[in-house]
Design an enzyme around this catalytic site. Structure first.
Site, PDB file in Angstrom:
ATOM      1  CB  CYS A 122      66.878  41.910  31.387  1.00 29.51           C
ATOM      2  SG  CYS A 122      68.259  42.712  30.573  1.00 29.51           S
ATOM      3  CG  HIS A 155      63.160  45.273  34.806  1.00 35.95           C
ATOM      4  ND1 HIS A 155      63.670  44.000  34.859  1.00 35.95           N
ATOM      5  CD2 HIS A 155      63.893  45.926  33.864  1.00 35.95           C
ATOM      6  CE1 HIS A 155      64.664  43.884  33.977  1.00 35.95           C
ATOM      7  NE2 HIS A 155      64.822  45.035  33.371  1.00 35.95           N
ATOM      8  CD  GLU A 179      59.563  48.467  36.825  1.00 34.01           C
ATOM      9  OE1 GLU A 179      60.762  48.778  36.944  1.00 34.01           O
ATOM     10  OE2 GLU A 179      59.119  47.333  37.099  1.00 34.01           O
ATOM     11  CE  LYS A 230      67.125  43.893  37.431  1.00 33.55           C
ATOM     12  NZ  LYS A 230      65.678  43.685  37.494  1.00 33.55           N
ATOM     13  CG  HIS A 253      70.144  43.856  35.346  1.00 35.78           C
ATOM     14  ND1 HIS A 253      69.647  42.582  35.163  1.00 35.78           N
ATOM     15  CD2 HIS A 253      69.455  44.648  34.490  1.00 35.78           C
ATOM     16  CE1 HIS A 253      68.701  42.621  34.231  1.00 35.78           C
ATOM     17  NE2 HIS A 253      68.571  43.855  33.803  1.00 35.78           N
ATOM     18  CG  PHE A 261      68.735  45.542  26.355  1.00 39.80           C
ATOM     19  CD1 PHE A 261      68.096  46.567  27.030  1.00 39.80           C
ATOM     20  CD2 PHE A 261      70.117  45.601  26.222  1.00 39.80           C
ATOM     21  CE1 PHE A 261      68.809  47.628  27.569  1.00 39.80           C
ATOM     22  CE2 PHE A 261      70.839  46.664  26.758  1.00 39.80           C
ATOM     23  CZ  PHE A 261      70.187  47.678  27.432  1.00 39.80           C
TER      24      PHE A 261
END
Lengths: 402, 85
Positions: A162, A294, A305, A325, A330, A389
């Protein structure tokens, strides 16, 4: 060190198939999440995705080209063509400048993989399409851009899940700043909304079944998206000399690895990546006016976050935060580049895009969230966060043109 | 085999330990479970009992799987649902 200008942008997204359309929709708070529409979709429980719609490949590519282009490469080429055209650079000049092409992607040509493996395992066919391998390889989008636009510089794919798109922009930034290149084409692309991929994400138990609501009290998980974004980065002096429109300046890049959990972001490392980006840009917390988070809409990401942002800005005014997003889902390897592009647009237009679908902000997170409606405010410097990830973090710092 | 014994085997395998170390009261986190262990265990239990467990880490009303016994309860409930009335 050489300053780095953003002089061209290109995108294809679930809310618009070029930058103008996508930016208008994002600022208006529209969202591109809709009913899942894919081959073999009946195998998938999750009913939604943020898919690129109204996209007819034959409008943009010849039949001969299409036989070698997975959807992920089609998106990449389209956004790169738009970005290079937008930059106003003479194509002959970019070719002779040995322009590098650095394109992030999470998983490669999954439509090609899914269709061809279904033919073997599902339909009992004895063979796959002869160009399956060059279509699905992860470097295909970067290679196809170089071929389509005649760019001869270092060309490669960046794979960091990502954060791929953000790492790609960061690496291109470093190449220009160091003098290794004068112009760079960089970005990210992803088109992996297939039955197999959707089932894989379902098994991770993180998909929302209604919509994506980043930072909302009623958030319910992430929604898979797709698309591509490309930025043209250019040596500042050259951009000024040729009278180019400079959208924003790339000023910093912070990247590191958690070296810890496979899927949960580590608060210490992610915070450090933000600090590295600010330090790289010569900025302190009080100078940051906006963070494109993010913001995946999962409990895990949004809590961690928010925590690091509150911690990092405890002695400074909280910057405005939004996650795009909610509108775009995503898009994995593309998302970091898409969010970099939107951060650049935010600085250029001095508008913070809203967090679509965040109707009930989670007050416990302690953020100064921009929800529902875009906010016209002064933005001097902004950060774009990407936490992948595998524990791979990439944070980009951008600054407005004076 | 009783459901508890089967779940104990699945959980112990996940942690590389012996089933005899687990009871219905064993707290999964205290035993060493991390977030991905839960997801893998839910998958293993679904496969073993041929059931679908509604578990989503982002859903506010998601199942609380804190102990070995919690997993057993979910399996019992799902199997009871599958029985013809």
């Amino acid at each position: 060190m050489t300053r780095v200008a953003v002089t061209g942008v290109g995108a294809i997204s679930p809310v618009g198939n070029n930058v103008t359309d996508a930016w208008r929709a994002i600022v208006a708070g529209e969202n591109g999440i809709g009913p899942l529409d894919i081959a073999r979709g009946h195998l998938v429980t999750c009913p939604i995705a943020a898919q690129v719609r109204d996209f007819r490949p034959a409008d943009h590519f010849s039949l001969k080209q299409l036989s070698v282009l997975d959807r992920t490469s089609q998106f990449a080429i389209l956004s790169a063509r738009e970005a290079l055209s937008d930059s106003g650079l003479d194509p002959a000049a970019t070719a002779s400048a040995n322009t590098p092409v650095i394109i992030g992607t999470g998983v490669g040509g999954m439509n090609t993989l899914d269709d061809n493996f279904h033919a073997i395992y599902g339909e009992g066919k004895p063979r796959v399409h002869p160009l399956s391998i060059p279509k699905l390889m992860t470097n295909a989008p970067a290679s196809q851009i170089s071929m389509d636009l005649g760019l001869h510089g270092m060309t490669l794919a960046i794979a960091s899940a990502c954060a791929s798109g953000a790492h790609a922009v960061g690496m291109a930034f470093q190449m220009i700043r160091s003098g290794a290149a004068r112009i760079a084409v960089c970005g990210g692309t992803e088109a992996c909304i297939t039955a197999g991929t959707m089932l894989g994400w379902e098994a991770l138990r993180v998909l929302s079944s209604d919509t994506c609501r980043p930072f909302a009290a009623n958030r319910s998980g992430l929604v898979l998206g797709e698309g591509a974004a490309t930025l043209v980065l250019e040596e500042w002096a050259q951009a000024v000399d040729r009278g180019a429109r400079i959208y924003a300046e790339v000023t910093g890049f912070g990247a590191n690895a958690d070296a810890a959990d496979l899927t949960s972001p580590d608060p210490g490392s992610t915070r450090q990546a933000m600090e590295i980006a600010m330090k790289d840009a010569g900025l302190v917390a009080s100078q940051i006016d906006y963070i494109n988070a993010h913001g995946t809409g999962t409990n895990m990401n949004d809590r961690i976050e928010s925590g690091i942002i509150c911690d990092l800005f405890r002695d400074a005014p909280l910057p405005l935060v939004s996650s795009t997003k909610g509108a775009l889902g995503h898009s994995l390897g593309a998302t970091g580049a898409m969010e970099a592009l939107l951060t650049v647009k935010a600085l250029h237009h001095q508008v913070v895009p809203p967090t679509a679908n965040c109707e009930q902000p989670d007050e416990t997170l302690g953020l100064d969230l921009v929800t529902q409606t875009a906010r016209h405010v002064r933005i001097r410097h902004a950060l774009s966060n990407s936490f992948a990830f595998g524990g791979l973090n990439a944070v980009l710092a951008f600054s407005a043109v004076d | 085999m009783p459901i508890l014994e089967t779940v104990k085997i699945i959980v112990s395998k996940q942690l590389g330990r012996d089933p005899s170390e687990f009871t219905a009261e064993t707290d999964l986190a205290e035993a060493g479970y991390e977030s991905l262990d839960v997801i893998e265990t839910v998958f293993a239990v679904e496969e073993e009992f041929n059931i679908d467990i509604s578990f989503n880490a982002n859903s506010p009303d998601t199942l609380e799987l804190r102990t070995v016994g919690d997993i057993v309860s979910v399996v019992e409930a799902m199997l009871a649902k599958q029985k013809p009335a």
